[in-house]
Scaffold this motif. Structure first.
Motif, short mmCIF file in Angstrom:
data_model
loop_
_atom_site.label_atom_id
_atom_site.label_comp_id
_atom_site.label_asym_id
_atom_site.label_seq_id
_atom_site.Cartn_x
_atom_site.Cartn_y
_atom_site.Cartn_z
N TRP A 46 28.20 -5.91 -5.62
CA TRP A 46 27.92 -5.78 -4.18
C TRP A 46 26.63 -5.00 -3.96
CZ3 TRP A 46 27.17 -1.68 -0.87
CH2 TRP A 46 27.32 -1.91 0.49
N THR A 47 25.85 -5.45 -2.98
CA THR A 47 24.66 -4.71 -2.57
C THR A 47 24.54 -4.75 -1.05
OG1 THR A 47 23.23 -6.66 -2.75
CG2 THR A 47 23.36 -5.17 -4.68
N PHE A 48 23.76 -3.80 -0.51
CA PHE A 48 23.44 -3.76 0.91
C PHE A 48 21.96 -3.45 1.03
CE2 PHE A 48 22.80 -1.77 5.00
CZ PHE A 48 23.52 -2.60 5.86
N THR A 49 21.24 -4.27 1.82
CA THR A 49 19.79 -4.16 1.92
C THR A 49 19.36 -3.98 3.37
OG1 THR A 49 19.45 -5.55 -0.02
CG2 THR A 49 17.60 -5.36 1.51
N ILE A 50 18.45 -3.06 3.61
CA ILE A 50 17.76 -2.95 4.89
C ILE A 50 16.30 -3.33 4.65
CG2 ILE A 50 16.91 -1.38 6.67
CD1 ILE A 50 19.54 0.05 6.61
N ASP A 51 15.83 -4.33 5.43
CA ASP A 51 14.46 -4.80 5.25
C ASP A 51 13.90 -5.25 6.59
OD1 ASP A 51 15.81 -7.20 5.64
OD2 ASP A 51 15.51 -7.93 3.60
N GLY A 52 12.80 -5.97 6.54
CA GLY A 52 12.12 -6.35 7.78
C GLY A 52 11.15 -5.26 8.18
#
Length: 202
Positions: A46-52
């Motif tokens: 599992w991973t969680f990404t914040i981008d943009g």
């Protein structure tokens, strides 16, 4: 896809003032409604990404996100299908804590939440900051079940619950709004239960 307004709640004498209009108290029930098969996601991958539009795009593993300072939400949740549930306790990490790591650019105005299944839902940035949104993995003292979005889901409890994306995998910060899955299929772009923003045009 057909969007129906046919969901109806059970009537109650002496309406609870905590209930938004058109909602009923689900009591001990926690109804399960979603538009896709329930995945089983291994926390080892599992991973969680914040981008943009952020200063430092960041991806956390399960262990890394658990190492951040924890936070708790206690209160109600409200589903567009007319049920509400009181006395909920969710544990996880505040989106504010995650944004302390990534930063947010001044031109960011909207967020697209996305799930490991491909599901998406859009939110104004104001709805995920200042203690209004979390990534959660425990509910009422137990791990979040797969059917309720485990191992982790987004929690935006002041909006209808389809905005609290199950099996969440990340947030993309954007300058302009883009509709997510249910919004493209007739649901309201914002989803405030107190304004009954269920469908486009409400």
């Amino acid at each position: 896809m057909v969007i129906t307004r046919g969901f109806t709640g059970r009537g109650r004498a002496g309406r609870d003032p905590r209930l938004p209009p058109g909602q009923y108290d689900a009591g001990d029930d926690w109804p399960v409604l979603h538009a896709e098969a329930t995945p089983s996601i291994d926390t080892a991958t599992w991973t969680f990404t914040i981008d943009g539009l952020v200063d430092t795009p960041t991806t956390w593993t399960w262990d890394q996100i658990h190492a951040l300072p924890g936070d708790r939400y206690e209160g109600a949740i409200h589903c567009v299908t007319t049920w509400s549930k009181f006395g909920m306790r969710f544990d996880g990490v505040s989106v504010d804590t995650l944004l302390d790591v990534t930063g947010v650019r001044d031109d960011a105005a909207y967020v697209m939440a996305r799930s490991h299944t491909g599901y998406t839902t859009n939110l104004p940035i104001e709805d995920v900051v200042d203690g209004r949104a979390w990534v959660v993995w425990d509910v009422n003292g137990a791990p979040l079940d797969d059917i309720h979005g485990g191992p982790a889901r987004l929690l935006v409890p002041h909006l209808y619950f389809w905005k609290s994306a199950k099996w969440v995998s990340g947030l993309k910060f954007m300058a302009e709004d883009q509709q997510g899955f249910w919004e493209r299929n007739g649901y309201h772009d914002h989803g405030d239960p107190w304004l009954e923003q269920r469908y486009q045009g409400d």
